[in-house]
Motif scaffolding. Structure first.
Motif, short mmCIF file in Angstrom:
data_model
loop_
_atom_site.label_atom_id
_atom_site.label_comp_id
_atom_site.label_asym_id
_atom_site.label_seq_id
_atom_site.Cartn_x
_atom_site.Cartn_y
_atom_site.Cartn_z
N ALA B 195 -90.13 -12.41 -119.87
CA ALA B 195 -88.75 -12.12 -119.49
C ALA B 195 -88.28 -12.97 -118.31
N SER B 196 -89.25 -13.48 -117.52
CA SER B 196 -88.86 -14.23 -116.33
C SER B 196 -88.59 -15.71 -116.60
N ASP B 197 -88.82 -16.16 -117.84
CA ASP B 197 -88.61 -17.58 -118.14
C ASP B 197 -87.23 -17.77 -118.76
N PRO B 198 -86.33 -18.49 -118.10
CA PRO B 198 -84.98 -18.68 -118.65
C PRO B 198 -84.98 -19.41 -119.99
N ALA B 199 -85.96 -20.28 -120.21
CA ALA B 199 -85.98 -21.03 -121.48
C ALA B 199 -86.14 -20.11 -122.68
N GLY B 200 -86.67 -18.92 -122.44
CA GLY B 200 -86.91 -18.00 -123.54
C GLY B 200 -85.71 -17.12 -123.86
N LYS B 201 -84.71 -17.16 -122.99
CA LYS B 201 -83.57 -16.24 -123.17
C LYS B 201 -82.87 -16.42 -124.51
N ASP B 202 -82.75 -17.70 -124.95
CA ASP B 202 -82.01 -17.94 -126.19
C ASP B 202 -82.93 -18.12 -127.40
N ASP B 203 -84.23 -17.83 -127.21
CA ASP B 203 -85.14 -17.96 -128.35
C ASP B 203 -84.79 -16.93 -129.42
N ILE B 204 -84.92 -17.38 -130.67
CA ILE B 204 -84.63 -16.48 -131.78
C ILE B 204 -85.94 -16.13 -132.48
N VAL B 205 -86.17 -14.85 -132.68
CA VAL B 205 -87.37 -14.42 -133.40
C VAL B 205 -86.94 -13.72 -134.69
N ALA B 206 -87.47 -14.20 -135.83
CA ALA B 206 -87.06 -13.65 -137.12
C ALA B 206 -88.29 -13.37 -137.98
N PRO B 207 -88.18 -12.36 -138.86
CA PRO B 207 -89.33 -12.03 -139.71
C PRO B 207 -89.45 -12.94 -140.93
N GLU B 208 -88.41 -13.73 -141.21
CA GLU B 208 -88.50 -14.65 -142.34
C GLU B 208 -88.22 -16.06 -141.84
N LEU B 209 -88.73 -17.04 -142.58
CA LEU B 209 -88.57 -18.43 -142.19
C LEU B 209 -87.37 -19.02 -142.93
N THR B 210 -86.34 -19.42 -142.17
CA THR B 210 -85.16 -20.01 -142.79
C THR B 210 -85.04 -21.45 -142.31
N VAL B 211 -84.95 -22.38 -143.26
CA VAL B 211 -84.83 -23.80 -142.89
C VAL B 211 -83.76 -24.45 -143.73
N PRO B 212 -83.13 -25.52 -143.19
CA PRO B 212 -82.14 -26.24 -143.99
C PRO B 212 -82.82 -27.18 -144.98
N VAL B 213 -82.12 -27.40 -146.10
CA VAL B 213 -82.68 -28.27 -147.12
C VAL B 213 -82.60 -29.73 -146.65
N ASP B 214 -83.56 -30.54 -147.08
CA ASP B 214 -83.58 -31.98 -146.81
C ASP B 214 -83.65 -32.34 -145.33
N ARG B 215 -84.10 -31.44 -144.49
CA ARG B 215 -84.29 -31.78 -143.08
C ARG B 215 -85.76 -31.61 -142.74
N PRO B 216 -86.36 -32.58 -142.02
CA PRO B 216 -87.77 -32.41 -141.66
C PRO B 216 -87.97 -31.21 -140.74
N VAL B 217 -89.00 -30.45 -141.03
CA VAL B 217 -89.32 -29.25 -140.25
C VAL B 217 -90.75 -29.40 -139.75
N GLU B 218 -90.96 -29.05 -138.49
CA GLU B 218 -92.33 -29.03 -137.99
C GLU B 218 -92.66 -27.61 -137.57
#
Lengths: 585, 297
Positions: B195-218
């Motif tokens: 909670a003390s790290d500002p970089a984590g404030k906007d992190d999104i946590v989801a139970p499913e993996l959603t990715v755009p088509v035709d874009r490289p994902v790592e």
């Protein structure tokens, strides 16, 4: 090569008293039979466990009468998975072909009166029995049997009962049992190696050894090197569980929102140690079967083994390369992808001596005079299964293809065909072949053949469809197939496999009946009912306590002198001296 | 081998050889054609059934949704042809030998082996295996050794008994720090975001993996407790999730759809129920997904 020690006179009479003679006996033949019976009990339990699993996969909601709770839970299923694998790999495939038949026939085939270290040898059996009892007891402790599979990957196997039922006392007992088993196997291996090197009869040069002896010898070396590593790994795992060490547990592991007090370990370290044992173990299970099959094919084709020397070198090459391929179990484990190349190439390399053996088996029967005894049928079945299972291995040896097939039913199909079925066929072949020598009576051939046909067809009916399950992406070790949508259309395949498994399992009752019926009512066996060449057939059936009745056989020729031109019979026993050898005109 | 053997039976080992005499009454148990025919027939059925069911592709995984996945299928087919041909030839050779050389009272052809034959089949085997290994190597390199694409979308995959969680770095492009002490599924912080790290404030946590088509994902694959696995058959990718390691895995999905993610590494009693979904969506759908998630966090 040493002459038989003079003390051999002292063992020519069996000790008096039932306990020293049949229970705590140092006689290698008694130890061999004890191992064989232990394996028989273990394989019966292992088959029942697998049938329960197959039943559950197809009818997950069915009521099973003797199960606590009535309906099988996922943890009960996984305990079956773990115990089935462990019992079959350790207490059947390691004991029967090597410790069972090896103990009985290694001294007989090399013309020795006894094993080199008879007491160590006896201890080896009793240690194995204790390990077996401890293993079975793991089912009965609170929490039930361990659920981490026969590979026991940490952290699941290292964190205790917090990571799952059965991971408490059950898992601890599993590790202790395996550790005892390792020690017992090491004692046996040392005995085998010393006996082969030191106690061969006069004239039994290395290149005259039966291929069975070669494979028991190489297998003993593999056991010595592989089981010592597993023993060490088991001790480390036990320390992680009970002494607070962290060999296999990294920092920051959180189970059930509880941070575990460990840091610095690596789960991959266990996988490396385990598979450094685990892959040679595959060859420990199959090499003795290969030896038996070479032996039996030659005997019942009435032809020498095709390329005897090549077979010996191939056996040694498989033994050596077996220690260099463990990483093919770990292509997707998180180890460096670059090492995938090396392990892939080495794995394909070990396919070469295996292929050589297959070609030599075909060469042995080609042009022969094949006699379809039950022993021969099982040996031929072995060749067919070995080819099938070997070829499916060419997929898994490639890391890219392993990426889709790893940990699916394809792997289950592959290793069951090549390691379980082929090895079991080797054991059956050996049983039908040597039963007359061991018990003085013939196994019933009619029942034997029925047993073979159902088992051969059944083995393929069970395991061929599993390839398809794997290609579709069905993961192994799933307690039920209902949690994943794409597995539902595969239900008919699973039904077929389960039915085939029950039919094949039932066929084993024929064998059990035949075994005990023939012990009492079988036709009496002569000294050499199969017209064989090796030394065990030159003594009584069953042999006297010191094997050759106080005399020491002398060896004058190789192990596979069948259909030699000019000889009066189509076989020449190894101990028959050449009276006169004249050049052919 | 210009030596013919003459043996005297009955002197040195007389007792033995007398009892070694063949039991001639066993002809019926050995010489019958029935087992030879039955055995050969079973092998032919096996070969026919296997050849048909593998080549007809009655069972197969759905089409791959990545380019390396297609190359992998190509390598699979090549291996299938090679092993299939060897399988058919060797099994049929076995069937032929069994049928042709059954005991009909003939004398076996004496032979101890043939070095030329050994050299030929050993060499052929080595060549075939090496070719397979090197072709397979290319496919493996393509999917596992390619250097990370600079503009790849990075998503962290965290496994724990028996769930997947997927973390997106949010607008700042940075993942916040993780503190194992703060992990608590009950309070809605399954990953232990500090909670003390500002970089984590906007992190999104989801139970499913959603990715755009035709874009490289790592993907960055981690595990909180025991060894798990990330397997999507349409991606032709499978990777263990190991506690203590962060393992990168790249792909570019080229077809939209909803695909199952399953665990293939035995992880405890819920193993067979551990799954999630991969949603490959159009670019616009992906933006919308991120917006919705950001609002919900």
């Amino acid at each position: 090569m040493s002459v038989i020690p003079s003390s051999s006179q002292s063992v020519s009479e069996a000790p008096k008293g039932i306990v020293r003679r049949y229970i705590f006996s140092t006689n290698h033949k008694v130890v061999g039979v004890q191992y064989f019976l232990l394996a028989l009990i273990a394989v019966a339990i292992g088959i029942v466990l697998s049938l329960l699993m197959r039943f559950h996969v197809v009818w997950p909601g069915a009521h099973i009468p003797f199960l606590s709770g009535g309906i099988m839970t996922p943890e009960q299923y996984l305990a079956l998975v773990t115990m089935h694998g462990t019992i079959m790999v350790f207490f059947v495939l390691t004991t029967a072909p090597q410790a069972g038949f090896g103990n009985y026939f290694l001294p007989l085939q090399i013309g020795a009166p006894e094993m080199a270290f008879p007491r160590l040898n006896m201890l080896s059996f009793w240690g194995t029995l204790v390990a077996f009892v401890v293993m079975l007891a793991a089912f009965l402790v609170p929490g039930g049997g361990p659920i981490s599979g026969w590979t026991a990957y940490p952290p699941l196997s290292a964190l205790g009962s917090i990571s799952g039922p059965g991971e408490g006392l059950g898992q601890t007992m599993w590790i202790i049992s395996i550790a005892i088993f390792c020690v017992a196997s090491l004692l046996g291996a040392v005995t085998f190696i010393a006996t082969t090197i030191d106690m061969r009869a006069p004239g039994m040069k290395l290149m005259r050894l039966p291929l069975t002896v070669w494979s028991w010898f190489v297998t003993a070396i593999l056991i010595l090197m592989a089981f010592s590593v597993l023993l060490a790994a088991g001790v480390l795992l036990l320390l992680d569980r009970s002494a607070g060490t962290s060999f296999f547990i990294p920092a920051g592991v959180v189970v059930n929102s509880q941070l575990q007090n460990h840091s610095g370990g690596s789960p991959l370290l266990w996988q490396h140690l385990f598979w450094f044992f685990g892959h040679p173990e595959v060859y420990i299970a199959i090499l003795p079967g290969m030896g038996v099959v070479s032996h039996v094919l030659s005997n019942f084709s009435r032809k020498p083994v095709f390329g005897y020397r090549v077979m010996v070198f191939a056996t040694c090459a498989i033994g050596f390369l077996g220690f260099t391929v463990w990483g093919h179990h770990m292509f997707i484990s998180g180890m460096s992808p670059y090492s995938g190349f090396a392990f892939s190439l080495l794995t394909l390399a070990i396919g070469v001596p295996s292929a050589i053996k297959t070609f030599n088996w075909l060469g042995t029967i080609w042009g022969g005079k094949i006699q379809f005894t039950t022993a021969m049928l099982f040996a031929l079945g072995f060749v067919s299964l070995f080819v099938t299972g070997g070829l499916s291995g060419l997929f898994l040896a490639q890391p890219a293809l392993d990426m889709v097939l790893h940990a699916t039913y394809y792997v289950v199909a592959h290793f069951h065909i090549i390691m379980a079925m082929a090895a079991i066929f080797g054991i059956f072949s050996a049983t039908y072949f040597w039963f007359p020598k061991m018990f003085g009576r013939m196994l019933n051939e009619r029942m034997g053949k029925l047993h073979f046909w159902v088992t051969f067809a059944g083995a393929y009916c069970i395991f061929m469809p599993m390839h398809f399950l794997g290609i579709e992406g069905a993961p192994r070790r799933y307690a039920d197939f209902t949690g994943v949508n794409y597995l539902e259309p595969l239900a008919p395949l699973n039904h077929f496999v389960t039915i085939a498994a029950f039919v094949t399992g039932a066929a084993q009752l024929i064998f059990i009946f035949n075994f005990f019926w023939s012990l009492k009512y079988g036709r009496r066996a002569s000294r050499n009912p199969w017209n064989s060449t090796t030394l065990e057939w030159t003594t009584d059936s069953p042999p006297p306590p010191d094997n050759f009745g106080g005399r020491s056989p002398e060896v004058y020729r190789g192990a596979y002198e069948f259909s030699v031109p000019g000889a009066p019979e189509d076989f020449i026993p190894q101990n028959l001296p050449p009276v006169k050898a004249v050049p052919a005109s | 081998m210009m030596v013919s053997y003459i043996y005297s039976f009955g002197q040195h080992e007389g007792r033995v050889s007398a009892r070694n005499h063949p039991q001639r009454n066993q002809k019926s148990a050995r010489g019958s054609a029935a087992p030879a025919v039955l055995f050969a027939l079973l092998i032919i059925i096996l070969v026919a059934f296997s050849a048909y069911s593998f080549s007809a592709r009655a069972f197969r995984a759905p089409a791959p949704i990545t380019t390396p996945g297609a190359a992998l299928d190509h390598q699979y087919n090549l291996t299938l042809y090679v092993t299939g041909i060897v399988f058919i030839l060797v099994q049929l050779a076995l069937a032929i030998a069994i049928f042709r050389f059954r005991d009909r009272g003939q004398r076996a052809r004496f032979s101890r082996g043939n070095n030329a034959a050994e050299i030929i089949w050993t060499s052929v085997t080595i060549v075939v295996f090496i070719v397979l290994a090197f072709l397979g190597r290319k496919v493996w390199a393509e999917s596992r050794l390619a250097s990370p694409t600079a503009n790849a979308i990075r998503i962290e995959v965290t496994t724990s008994q028996f769930v997947y969680n997927f973390r997106y770095p949010g607008a700042d492009g940075k993942f916040g720090r993780i503190d194992p002490n703060q992990i608590s599924a009950a309070t809605g912080n399954p990953l232990g975001l500090d909670a003390s790290d500002p970089a984590g404030k906007d992190d999104i946590v989801a139970p499913e993996l959603t990715v755009p088509v035709d874009r490289p994902v790592e993907l960055l694959i981690r595990s909180q407790d025991v060894v798990h696995n990330f397997f999507v058959r349409e991606l032709r990718l499978q990777q263990d999730a190991v506690p203590g390691l962060t393992i990168p895995l790249q792909f570019t999905a080229n077809r939209t759809g909803r695909y199952e993610i399953v665990c293939t590494q035995l992880c405890g009693l819920g193993h067979s129920r551990m799954r999630s979904f991969l949603n490959v969506v159009p670019e616009a759908g992906y933006e919308q997904f991120l917006k919705q998630q950001a609002a919900a966090q």
